[in-house]
Design an enzyme around this catalytic site. Structure first.
Site, PDB file in Angstrom:
ATOM      1  N   GLY A 277       0.809  -1.221   0.000  1.00 36.37           N
ATOM      2  CA  GLY A 277       0.000   0.000   0.000  1.00 36.37           C
ATOM      3  C   GLY A 277       0.841   1.269   0.000  1.00 36.37           C
ATOM      4  O   GLY A 277       1.964   1.288  -0.497  1.00 36.37           O
TER       5      GLY A 277
ATOM      6  N   ARG B 200      -8.809  27.146   1.572  1.00 37.95           N
ATOM      7  CA  ARG B 200      -7.361  26.955   1.751  1.00 37.95           C
ATOM      8  C   ARG B 200      -6.589  28.268   1.715  1.00 37.95           C
ATOM      9  O   ARG B 200      -5.363  28.257   1.806  1.00 37.95           O
ATOM     10  CB  ARG B 200      -6.825  26.036   0.641  1.00 37.95           C
TER      11      ARG B 200
ATOM     12  N   CYS C 243      -4.137   9.247   8.488  1.00 36.56           N
ATOM     13  CA  CYS C 243      -3.427   9.068   9.765  1.00 36.56           C
ATOM     14  C   CYS C 243      -3.969   9.882  10.934  1.00 36.56           C
ATOM     15  O   CYS C 243      -4.183   9.336  12.016  1.00 36.56           O
ATOM     16  CB  CYS C 243      -1.962   9.416   9.602  1.00 36.56           C
TER      17      CYS C 243
HETATM   18  C1  UDX Z   1       0.662  12.641   8.120  1.00 36.43           C
HETATM   19  C2  UDX Z   1       1.980  12.925   8.871  1.00 36.43           C
HETATM   20  O1  UDX Z   1       2.514  14.183   8.455  1.00 36.43           O
HETATM   21  C3  UDX Z   1       2.966  11.828   8.641  1.00 36.43           C
HETATM   22  O2  UDX Z   1       4.150  12.057   9.391  1.00 36.43           O
HETATM   23  C4  UDX Z   1       2.319  10.526   9.070  1.00 36.43           C
HETATM   24  O3  UDX Z   1       3.170   9.459   8.944  1.00 36.43           O
HETATM   25  C5  UDX Z   1       1.050  10.281   8.296  1.00 36.43           C
HETATM   26  O4  UDX Z   1       0.160  11.370   8.495  1.00 36.43           O
HETATM   27  P1  UDX Z   1      -0.260  12.923   5.652  1.00 36.43           P
HETATM   28  O5  UDX Z   1      -1.566  12.427   6.191  1.00 36.43           O
HETATM   29  O6  UDX Z   1       0.224  12.343   4.376  1.00 36.43           O
HETATM   30  O7  UDX Z   1       0.888  12.680   6.726  1.00 36.43           O
HETATM   31  O8  UDX Z   1      -0.398  14.499   5.401  1.00 36.43           O
HETATM   32  P2  UDX Z   1       0.087  15.867   6.074  1.00 36.43           P
HETATM   33  O9  UDX Z   1       0.933  16.597   5.107  1.00 36.43           O
HETATM   34  O10 UDX Z   1       0.627  15.697   7.426  1.00 36.43           O
HETATM   35  O11 UDX Z   1      -1.304  16.671   6.130  1.00 36.43           O
HETATM   36  C6  UDX Z   1      -2.429  16.215   6.874  1.00 36.43           C
HETATM   37  C7  UDX Z   1      -3.611  17.148   6.717  1.00 36.43           C
HETATM   38  O12 UDX Z   1      -3.395  18.385   7.392  1.00 36.43           O
HETATM   39  C8  UDX Z   1      -3.933  17.524   5.264  1.00 36.43           C
HETATM   40  O13 UDX Z   1      -5.330  17.484   5.077  1.00 36.43           O
HETATM   41  C9  UDX Z   1      -3.398  18.935   5.139  1.00 36.43           C
HETATM   42  O14 UDX Z   1      -4.028  19.661   4.139  1.00 36.43           O
HETATM   43  C10 UDX Z   1      -3.675  19.477   6.530  1.00 36.43           C
HETATM   44  N1  UDX Z   1      -2.818  20.610   6.942  1.00 36.43           N
HETATM   45  C11 UDX Z   1      -1.472  20.450   7.042  1.00 36.43           C
HETATM   46  C12 UDX Z   1      -3.394  21.831   7.268  1.00 36.43           C
HETATM   47  O15 UDX Z   1      -4.602  21.984   7.201  1.00 36.43           O
HETATM   48  N2  UDX Z   1      -2.577  22.848   7.688  1.00 36.43           N
HETATM   49  C13 UDX Z   1      -1.239  22.736   7.783  1.00 36.43           C
HETATM   50  O16 UDX Z   1      -0.576  23.712   8.170  1.00 36.43           O
HETATM   51  C14 UDX Z   1      -0.659  21.497   7.455  1.00 36.43           C
END
Ligand code: UDX
Length: 459
Positions: A13, A432, A275
């Site tokens: 995955g 956003r 996550c």
């Molecule tokens: C996350 C963790 O960062 C990673 O370390 C873990 O292993 C898995 O989960 P991911 O889910 O791929 O990774 O995305 P990430 O970039 O962390 O963003 C998560 C969410 O938060 C997204 O919907 C993003 O748009 C949102 N986000 C992120 C915000 O709304 N504001 C921010 O400042 C940062």
């Protein structure tokens, strides 16, 4: 070529695929095999149409595939040959029974453990790669050690910290690699062997070894802290809309304090992804099961704040469009949970689309990578939904635009042309804060940013 080590990964995955591709790329003397029960998925890993989109992934796979990287459905054979097995099967949130909606569903993990026992003929290191609740390794060890073959399985936890959209880069240049093991002689030796893999490209100072339970819990805690920052700034965005403060200015001013830092402080429609929600609910569940009600409530608020932020976005659309959106065409720009991925798991886009459909709006969804998933997420819902890859076609005749995902392509659109093609009054709800709001206002749009004063032509 004779390989010095046989590495197997069970589960092809989002985590297993990219991680193994990079290990294979960086360690040509190891044979790396990725297995999965899903034949279609394996076939795609063996083609140039990979089952997931990640910048740089196809190049990495092409460089190692057939050399020392293999994708297959032959699980028993893979287990038999392996020295080290990474288990990266999915552990979704339970949807039934005790802990439904919060605890991790460990059925795939347990099945895998039994399979490993059934097909092993020699001792192996078993690496937990799936995100698991703390002390899962203990249960695994019990299952694995209940074998009559006189072979030893050493369980090591090596949680992944890769973010989607930047997975390849996160793997190549990780902030840290975490390896948790039992503090026994065989446990420490297993940790060293896993560290050896990463030391092919990760500096020694970034490889952290801990006890098993710390490694397992660190994963949940890291995600809980990141999500908490987003919920914190999103809470402030609501307050900004009631005052004359601007959330982007606050985020910059507060983030300039080096003790706080600027990352994960961008106000948004809410966080999504596979996550954050899952891991926090897991943390909450674990805390409750130990009777730590206040600790559980504290972390649960991070999720409630995220739900509030998504709900607020929809309510604003309805309120500002004169309290009715029946039959109005709303173009959702973006559906993925963040840019540079086609993943829509827990995406705020799903919630927004469902609520807008309940209000009987006509939806057009536009996303460069996520339309396939969006179709599945919204299948079976009542109402008019269209899917469109071309943003100009998506907005033609629309009453409103709702920005859900921060794709670069949306920032570069010709908004004069879009305004001309839309119904008037034309609305933009920027979930956003990626668009140039002053410019949109000058063109004639009524603009509703997040955590900033709205810009309208109404008196
Ligand atoms: C996350 C963790 O960062 C990673 O370390 C873990 O292993 C898995 O989960 P991911 O889910 O791929 O990774 O995305 P990430 O970039 O962390 O963003 C998560 C969410 O938060 C997204 O919907 C993003 O748009 C949102 N986000 C992120 C915000 O709304 N504001 C921010 O400042 C940062």
């Amino acid at each position: 070529m004779k390989f010095t080590r046989n590495i197997l990964c069970i589960g092809a995955g989002y985590v297993g695929g990219p991680t193994m591709a990079i290990i294979a790329l960086k360690c040509p003397e190891y044979k790396v095999t990725v297995v999965d029960v899903n034949e279609e998925r394996i076939a795609r890993w063996n083609s140039d149409d990979l089952p997931i989109y990640e910048p740089g992934l196809l190049q990495a796979v092409q460089a190692a595939r057939g050399r020392n990287l293999f994708f297959s459905t032959a699980i028993p054979e893979g287990i038999r040959a392996a020295d080290i097995i990474f288990v990266s099967v999915n552990t979704p949130t339970k949807t039934f029974g005790l802990g439904a909606g919060m605890a991790s569903d460990l059925q795939h993990w347990e099945k895998t453990a039994h399979q490993i026992v059934a097909h092993s003929e020699k001792s192996k290191i078993i690496v937990e790669k799936s995100t698991l609740p703390v002390r899962t390794a203990e249960a695994m060890e019990r299952i694995l050690s209940e074998n009559k073959k006189d072979i030893h399985f050493e369980v090591v936890s090596n949680p992944e910290f890769l973010a989607e959209g930047s997975a390849v880069n996160d793997l190549l240049e990780p902030d840290r690699v975490l390896i948790g093991s039992q503090q026994t002689e065989t446990g420490l030796q297993a940790a060293r062997e896993i560290a050896d893999i990463y030391s092919h490209w990760v500096p020694a100072g970034k490889i952290i070894t801990t006890n098993l339970w710390s490694a397992e819990l660190s994963k949940l805690v890291a995600n809980a802290f990141l999500a908490q920052r987003i919920s914190s700034i999103n809470a402030i965005s609501a307050l900004c809309e009631k005052t004359d403060a601007d959330v982007a200015e606050i985020s910059f001013a507060v983030g300039s304090d080096t003790r706080i830092g600027s990352r994960f402080m961008t106000a948004s429609i809410g966080f999504g992804g596979s996550c954050f929600k899952k891991d926090i609910l897991n943390l909450v569940y674990i805390c409750r099961s130990y009777g730590l009600e206040e600790v559980a409530d504290y972390w649960e608020m991070v999720i409630r704040m995220n739900d509030f932020q998504q709900g607020r976005f929809v309510k604003k659309i309805i309120r500002e469009m004169f309290n009715t959106i029946v039959g109005k065409k709303i173009a959702m720009l973006g559906f993925a949970f963040k840019a540079n991925t086609g993943d829509t798991r827990e995406s705020p886009g799903i919630f927004v689309a469902k609520k807008l459909l309940e209000e009987r709006a006509d939806l057009v969804i536009c996303d460069p990578q996520a339309l396939g998933n969006a179709r599945k997420d919204l299948a079976g819902l009542d109402g008019n939904v269209a899917f469109e890859t071309d943003p100009y076609r998506a907005v033609a005749g629309a009453h409103a635009i709702a920005v859900i995902t921060e794709w670069d392509m949306f920032k570069k659109l010709d908004f004069e042309k879009i305004f001309a093609a839309m119904q008037k009054p034309a609305f933009v709800f920027d979930g956003r804060n990626i668009l140039d709001h002053d410019r949109l206002f000058r063109i004639g749009f009524n603009v509703f940013p997040l955590g900033k004063p709205s810009l309208t032509h109404f008196r």
